[in-house]
Design a protein around this motif. Structure first.
Motif, PDB file in Angstrom:
ATOM      1  N   ARG A   1       6.754   4.213  -3.740  1.00 22.12           N
ATOM      2  CA  ARG A   1       6.021   5.392  -4.213  1.00 22.12           C
ATOM      3  C   ARG A   1       6.018   6.494  -3.161  1.00 22.12           C
ATOM      4  NH1 ARG A   1       0.997   5.026  -4.658  1.00 22.12           N
ATOM      5  NH2 ARG A   1       0.606   6.324  -6.492  1.00 22.12           N
ATOM      6  N   ILE A   2       5.862   6.113  -1.902  1.00 21.16           N
ATOM      7  CA  ILE A   2       5.800   7.119  -0.841  1.00 21.16           C
ATOM      8  C   ILE A   2       7.102   7.901  -0.775  1.00 21.16           C
ATOM      9  CG2 ILE A   2       6.591   5.493   0.947  1.00 21.16           C
ATOM     10  CD1 ILE A   2       4.756   6.933   2.911  1.00 21.16           C
ATOM     11  N   SER A   3       8.231   7.234  -1.032  1.00 21.84           N
ATOM     12  CA  SER A   3       9.527   7.911  -0.999  1.00 21.84           C
ATOM     13  C   SER A   3       9.722   8.792  -2.229  1.00 21.84           C
ATOM     14  CB  SER A   3      10.661   6.879  -0.932  1.00 21.84           C
ATOM     15  OG  SER A   3      10.527   6.056   0.202  1.00 21.84           O
TER      16      SER A   3
ATOM     17  N   GLN B   1      19.844   6.290  -4.131  1.00 23.85           N
ATOM     18  CA  GLN B   1      19.885   6.399  -2.671  1.00 23.85           C
ATOM     19  C   GLN B   1      18.561   6.010  -2.024  1.00 23.85           C
ATOM     20  OE1 GLN B   1      22.056   9.714  -0.782  1.00 23.85           O
ATOM     21  NE2 GLN B   1      22.412  10.494  -2.851  1.00 23.85           N
ATOM     22  N   LEU B   2      17.479   6.024  -2.798  1.00 22.34           N
ATOM     23  CA  LEU B   2      16.163   5.670  -2.253  1.00 22.34           C
ATOM     24  C   LEU B   2      15.785   4.212  -2.511  1.00 22.34           C
ATOM     25  CD1 LEU B   2      13.868   8.699  -3.223  1.00 22.34           C
ATOM     26  CD2 LEU B   2      14.691   8.100  -0.950  1.00 22.34           C
ATOM     27  N   ALA B   3      16.547   3.518  -3.352  1.00 25.42           N
ATOM     28  CA  ALA B   3      16.102   2.242  -3.906  1.00 25.42           C
ATOM     29  C   ALA B   3      16.085   1.108  -2.891  1.00 25.42           C
ATOM     30  CB  ALA B   3      16.987   1.856  -5.081  1.00 25.42           C
TER      31      ALA B   3
ATOM     32  N   LYS C   1       0.821  -1.209   0.000  1.00 30.75           N
ATOM     33  CA  LYS C   1       0.000   0.000   0.000  1.00 30.75           C
ATOM     34  C   LYS C   1       0.857   1.261   0.000  1.00 30.75           C
ATOM     35  CE  LYS C   1      -3.796  -2.204   2.577  1.00 30.75           C
ATOM     36  NZ  LYS C   1      -4.564  -2.191   3.843  1.00 30.75           N
ATOM     37  N   ARG C   2       1.992   1.227   0.706  1.00 27.39           N
ATOM     38  CA  ARG C   2       2.865   2.397   0.770  1.00 27.39           C
ATOM     39  C   ARG C   2       3.776   2.505  -0.450  1.00 27.39           C
ATOM     40  NH1 ARG C   2       4.392   0.278   5.656  1.00 27.39           N
ATOM     41  NH2 ARG C   2       6.601   0.256   5.017  1.00 27.39           N
ATOM     42  N   SER C   3       4.299   1.368  -0.860  1.00 24.45           N
ATOM     43  CA  SER C   3       5.387   1.390  -1.842  1.00 24.45           C
ATOM     44  C   SER C   3       4.921   1.163  -3.271  1.00 24.45           C
ATOM     45  CB  SER C   3       6.414   0.313  -1.490  1.00 24.45           C
ATOM     46  OG  SER C   3       5.860  -0.981  -1.689  1.00 24.45           O
TER      47      SER C   3
ATOM     48  N   ARG D   1       3.172  -1.780  -9.243  1.00 16.19           N
ATOM     49  CA  ARG D   1       2.265  -0.897  -9.977  1.00 16.19           C
ATOM     50  C   ARG D   1       2.953  -0.297 -11.191  1.00 16.19           C
ATOM     51  NH1 ARG D   1      -1.798   3.065  -7.157  1.00 16.19           N
ATOM     52  NH2 ARG D   1      -0.801   4.343  -8.745  1.00 16.19           N
ATOM     53  N   GLU D   2       2.121   0.192 -12.103  1.00  7.88           N
ATOM     54  CA  GLU D   2       2.649   0.747 -13.353  1.00  7.88           C
ATOM     55  C   GLU D   2       3.476   2.014 -13.149  1.00  7.88           C
ATOM     56  OE1 GLU D   2       1.307   3.805 -14.350  1.00  7.88           O
ATOM     57  OE2 GLU D   2      -0.260   3.883 -12.815  1.00  7.88           O
ATOM     58  N   ASP D   3       3.327   2.683 -12.019  1.00  6.98           N
ATOM     59  CA  ASP D   3       4.041   3.942 -11.810  1.00  6.98           C
ATOM     60  C   ASP D   3       5.234   3.809 -10.877  1.00  6.98           C
ATOM     61  OD1 ASP D   3       2.531   3.454  -9.571  1.00  6.98           O
ATOM     62  OD2 ASP D   3       1.806   5.518  -9.331  1.00  6.98           O
TER      63      ASP D   3
END
Length: 320
Positions: free
Chosen positions: A243-245, A282-284, A57-59, A298-300
């Motif tokens: 996604r949240i990051s 750095q976020l990966a 849900k977050r990522s 997700r697609e995005d």
């Protein structure tokens, strides 16, 4: 001009590109360390998160351990092993994807029925629990497996691994009116020399639109990976950005990109790097995938190939 002359010219151009890549390494990389991005990564990218629906849900992505049964996985391996070389080296090459590496929904159901049934069960469970609605997963369609393609990573062994280097990470943008000219040139070298010059690297991207104007979510399946008795298990996976990051730190990454200077920016632009998003590394998060594991995203969701240290075959299923 004879084909032999074309081969020689192609090899010369490949050497020039390799030299340019070395220039990029020394002047194009950004050595700056952003503590805010690194802290965000340490919070989100805990291995214990990857199998959690709450993390999905977050990522926007979630690992599914042991998703593909052995019988289905063997069917996938048998299929891709019948793709002749050097065509097999290009499986997954976005600009020159051979049709021999692609499967449509009817064939998938016949070839690996248990995997498709498990996918349908997971999606139905997400519908009933409200996840589909919460994440708008059905925005583009009823969530069905539409098609798939195999992706090859060509991790060279000895002695060819002595030729490995940063040139493998060179993809390239439109040059001289040719879209993604460098990738297409590497594909040409692969077919001309019957050697895996196209190593299979994909840089940071989100997957493109479907043919009917929607977008595809993805199920990435690790079909086979030569982990060399486990020593390379941590390599040749996918790197993904929660996604949240991404949305939280997008403006920060964009602002950081302007500190690189004009020369660096040109190198990023023309040697295939997306300079606005250099902070993505750095976020990966990098979930470790063993053969039979799957990863829904997700697609995005931004993602890229981790590295090319191990030979592997994967299958990516389009869901819409």
């Amino acid at each position: 001009m004879t084909f032999r002359v074309c081969q020689i010219l192609a090899l010369a151009l490949a050497i020039v590109l390799g030299i340019l890549m070395e220039v990029w390494h020394h002047f194009g990389n950004l050595p700056e360390y952003d503590e805010v991005l690194a802290r965000s990564q340490s919070i989100e990218c805990s291995p214990s998160n990857y199998d959690s629906v709450d993390f999905l849900k977050r990522s926007g992505f979630m690992r599914l351990k042991g998703f593909v049964p052995e019988q289905d996985r063997n069917s996938m391996i048998d299929f891709v092993s019948r793709v002749p070389l050097p065509t097999r080296y290009l499986c997954g090459a976005s600009d020159t994807q051979p049709r021999e590496c692609m499967l449509w929904s009817e064939v998938m159901t016949e070839m690996f029925p248990t995997t498709i049934n498990r996918l349908q069960d997971v999606l139905q469970e997400w519908r009933e629990s409200g996840i589909v609605q919460e994440l708008s997963l059905d925005k583009w369609g009823p969530l069905e497996a539409r098609g798939s393609e195999f992706i090859t990573i060509n991790g060279w062994g000895w002695p060819w691994n002595k030729l490995k280097g940063r040139w493998e990470y060179l993809m390239g943008t439109t040059m001289f009116g040719v879209p993604r000219a460098i990738s297409q040139f590497k594909s040409f070298l692969t077919m001309a020399f019957h050697a895996p010059v196209h190593t299979g690297f994909h840089d940071w991207h989100t997957d493109g639109p479907s043919q009917d104007g929607g977008r595809y979510h993805k199920l990435f399946i690790m079909v086979d990976k030569d982990s060399r008795n486990g020593t390379l298990r941590n390599h040749t996976n996918l790197m993904l950005i929660p996604r949240i990051s991404f949305y939280k730190h997008f403006r920060r990454m964009e602002r950081n990109s302007f500190t690189m200077g004009y020369a660096r920016m040109l190198l990023y632009k023309y040697l295939g790097r997306i300079h606005f998003y250099h902070g993505l590394n750095q976020l990966a998060c990098t979930p470790i995938l063993d053969p039979g594991d799957a990863l829904f995203f997700r697609e995005d969701v931004w993602h890229r190939t981790q590295d090319m240290k191990a030979n592997r075959f994967s299958l990516i299923i389009d869901i819409q």
